[in-house]
Design a protein around this motif. Structure first.
Motif, PDB file in Angstrom:
ATOM      1  N   GLU A   7       0.870  -1.179   0.000  1.00  0.00           N
ATOM      2  CA  GLU A   7       0.000   0.000   0.000  1.00  0.00           C
ATOM      3  C   GLU A   7       0.905   1.227   0.000  1.00  0.00           C
ATOM      4  N   ASP A   8       0.660   2.141  -0.955  1.00  0.00           N
ATOM      5  CA  ASP A   8       1.543   3.310  -1.065  1.00  0.00           C
ATOM      6  C   ASP A   8       1.040   4.490  -0.257  1.00  0.00           C
ATOM      7  N   ASP A  51      -2.698  -3.371  -2.837  1.00  0.00           N
ATOM      8  CA  ASP A  51      -3.353  -2.223  -3.452  1.00  0.00           C
ATOM      9  C   ASP A  51      -3.040  -2.271  -4.952  1.00  0.00           C
ATOM     10  N   GLY A  53      -3.413   0.438  -7.265  1.00  0.00           N
ATOM     11  CA  GLY A  53      -2.796   1.668  -7.765  1.00  0.00           C
ATOM     12  C   GLY A  53      -1.493   1.932  -7.037  1.00  0.00           C
ATOM     13  N   LYS A 101     -12.049   0.339  -1.513  1.00  0.00           N
ATOM     14  CA  LYS A 101     -11.753   1.415  -0.559  1.00  0.00           C
ATOM     15  C   LYS A 101     -12.894   2.430  -0.574  1.00  0.00           C
TER      16      LYS A 101
END
Ligand code: CA
Length: 223
Positions: A7-8, A51, A53, A101
């Motif tokens: 997750e960024d 995630d 993206g 999300k």
């Protein structure tokens, strides 16, 4: 059980790490697709939260590369709201489940538990082995209904053994599934955790298979 969090977004990554730790998991983290791909390709995770993206390499590509290389760990993808086409692409790329999300952490943990137990062939959230019961929903273990008081490391060892009953688990397997990557690992401590668990469990539940590792004895089943 050892999980990879990809997750960024720093806040969400930290929230995921905190929730997983509270639920008795150890977790490694990546904030971009290249690092995620490397970790998932080289470390034996029990599940991955991915995630889609991501900087440097998108999540779908990461997942495709893992699956093409024969990496079969359960993968839960996180998709943007309205990203139904992302979900389809993710599932086609080999995702086992998805969450949109924003999501509730409780739902993520429930889906994660389900993925991990299905990967081990378990249908129920409660794992049983004779008088020993492990409730994966609240990370509690009981023997004949009496709660066991376990440290976090003892719980992780017991949980890994209970997800793989009757299988011989080597010390190095246990080390890889109870510690995060950045932890200073010492396989001798596994012996200490096993010794402590044995004092808390009924006799002979954890067998030593000489030269190979440990095995959770399945009552009535001789292998
Ligand atoms: Ca993202």
């Amino acid at each position: 059980m050892r999980i990879l969090i990809v997750e960024d977004e720093p806040t969400l990554q930290a929230q995921l790490a905190e929730a997983l730790a509270a639920a008795g998991y150890v977790a490694d983290r990546a904030d971009n697709g290249v690092d995620a791909h490397f970790l998932g390709d080289s470390e034996p995770y029990d599940a991955v939260i991915l995630d889609l993206g991501l900087p440097r390499m998108d999540g779908i590509t990461v997942l495709r590369k893992w699956r093409a290389a024969g990496r079969t760990m359960p993968v839960l993808i996180l998709t943007a709201r309205d990203g139904w086409h992302e979900k389809v692409a993710g599932i086609d790329a080999g995702a086992d489940d998805y969450l949109t999300k924003p999501f509730h952490m409780e739902e993520l943990l429930a889906r994660l538990r389900a993925l991990i137990r299905r990967a081990g062939g378990h249908a129920s959230a409660e794992l049983a082995c004779g008088p020993l019961l492990l409730d994966t929903r609240n990370s509690r273990a009981t023997v004949d209904g009496q709660a066991l008081s376990l440290t976090s490391h003892e719980y992780r060892v017991l949980s890994y053994l209970m997800h793989h009953p009757g299988e011989v688990i080597s010390r190095s397997d246990l080390v890889e599934h109870i510690y995060a990557q950045d932890f200073d690992r010492d396989s001798n401590t596994v012996e200490v955790f096993i010794a402590r668990l044995r004092k808390k469990l009924p006799p002979d539940m954890i067998e030593t298979v000489r030269g190979l590792g440990y095995r959770l004895a399945v009552p009535g089943g001789k292998e």
